[in-house]
Design an enzyme around this catalytic site. Sequence first.
Site, PDB file in Angstrom:
ATOM      1  CG  ASP A 295      11.209   4.230  11.903  1.00 17.87           C
ATOM      2  OD1 ASP A 295      10.682   3.111  11.884  1.00 17.87           O
ATOM      3  OD2 ASP A 295      12.325   4.472  12.399  1.00 17.87           O
ATOM      4  CG  MET A 296       4.931   9.207  11.633  1.00 21.38           C
ATOM      5  SD  MET A 296       4.002   9.409  13.190  1.00 21.38           S
ATOM      6  CE  MET A 296       2.830  10.662  12.753  1.00 21.38           C
TER       7      MET A 296
END
Length: 556
Positions: A404-405
């Site tokens: 995930d970012m």
Amino acid sequence: MHHSLSLFTLFNACIDEYSLPEKFTFPFFYEPHPLCKLAARELQQYLLTQNEWVHNFGLDNHSDGVGKMFGVLIVKSPQGEIGYLSAFSGKLAGQSKLTGFVPPVFDIFAKQSFFHTENEEIMSINDQIDTLNSGTQLTELASQVEKLESNYKKEESTHRAKMIANRAERKLQRQDAQSHLNGAELERVLDSLAKQSVDDKNTLKYLKLEWQDKIDQVKNEWQKLNHELNQLKDKRKTLSNALQHKLFEQYRFLNILAEEKSLNSIFEGITPPAGAGECAAPKLLHYAFKHGFKPLAMAEFWWGKSPTSEIRQHKTFYPSCHSKCQPILGHMLQGMDVDDNPLEKAWAEHNPMGIVFEDEALVVINKPTGLLSIPGKTIQDSAITRLQKLYPNAEGPFVIHRLDMATSGLLVFALTKRANKSLQKQFITRTVEKRYVAIVQGEVQDQSGQINLPMRGDPDDRPRQLVCFEHGKPAETYWERVEVKEGQSRLYLYPKTGRTHQLRVHCAHHLGLNMPMHGDGLYGQRSKRLHLHAQRLVIEHPYTKERMTFEAESPF
């Protein structure tokens, strides 16, 4: 304290030391303004002490109640006073209108509403359909048709067998007559045998007609009833669609430019999702614009027990939902000075990406928080685009897995097709070992444990994920407690599957640890960063087959 002429509430506390927001809240990703937090605390105090209505929020944890989303909108009144408006999403205590809360944009339950009469007609058709479906007539007629057809087949089969036997008998008689008789006698016998053949065929023909007549009589009755049922269903569908379209036309939303748009025009030809326009945010803004209040800031919080599938923490602030609210708020916020969308900013533009290991086959990086694994819709900067610049002559780099970012830590990329094939296989067959370190909000009591909660995407609110035992894909996480300190727990997490947001959901969901990760803006409370880091990765080298272990120290 509510003003008698409106639902505008002045703060109980002195707000002189608070500075007003420069821009309005970006509703899909925000840190609540201090005035919003104060308004939320005052509203929560009211929810605890009011006795005008009763709603089971499930706060005693033993009941089957469920919580509700509330919203507060900080506004400047036409007289220049600073206060707030309050709202709830959907219905509360079985009501769409309650004292102290802004009303729905359109009240379908109002006595004079067209909804009642038109819905009554649909309900009446429903009753007729139920009566036809639950009655025995349709099934009995269908059963009769089946029985008659079965009996006809049996009788026809018996007659055909008899015809075959008769034909064989006539053949023998014909042969016998031809060898022993001649002239008029032979002709008489052959005529008689031909007549018998015609009689057999006619008997079959009349048998078929007789049975067909019986079957058709019952079939016609069944078809008549079935036609009636289908006509009722078609009528119900037509009326429902017309009523739905009419309702969507009544939900008309204002913006600060005094432009009004219905749900039909906002969603442009797509059927709006169920409950569109009933969320707290559009109700608050519409009321403010309609009554001359200037919106300054907004926040929505959950009050009560979490639903079974979603993750909603009591008293936690949440962004507005995407599928229902994003199109509506897109129109409503036009003409307002709104905070920038943080999700469209390249957060990690100036954060270096560490190379942990590289050779001719692969590269292992330590991804900083805020950097995408692959380019997004609006952000090009990502781990893969940075690697493409570093290795312009490589066959790859090929993406094997993602983070995930908001998650930092170890990511492996293949530089050749051969290495890509080998690494992909290792991830698919789950021979790769991964260890994450996380900090969760709460004191974990056990030393270790396992979480099995199937997951799927939330169709109404991407990118959020749901726990779903009916349609979810299996998701399994093993965890170990490292230390507990100041009300928080540091854990090692070992995902056995790789579902989107798996570790975040498994920690936050009430059937998991029921403790969101520190800084998780989707499933808990936002802070400077998400405290989740891919700390250890064990793979087999694609060429040498040597088992390799990589580690990246936790940044928190």
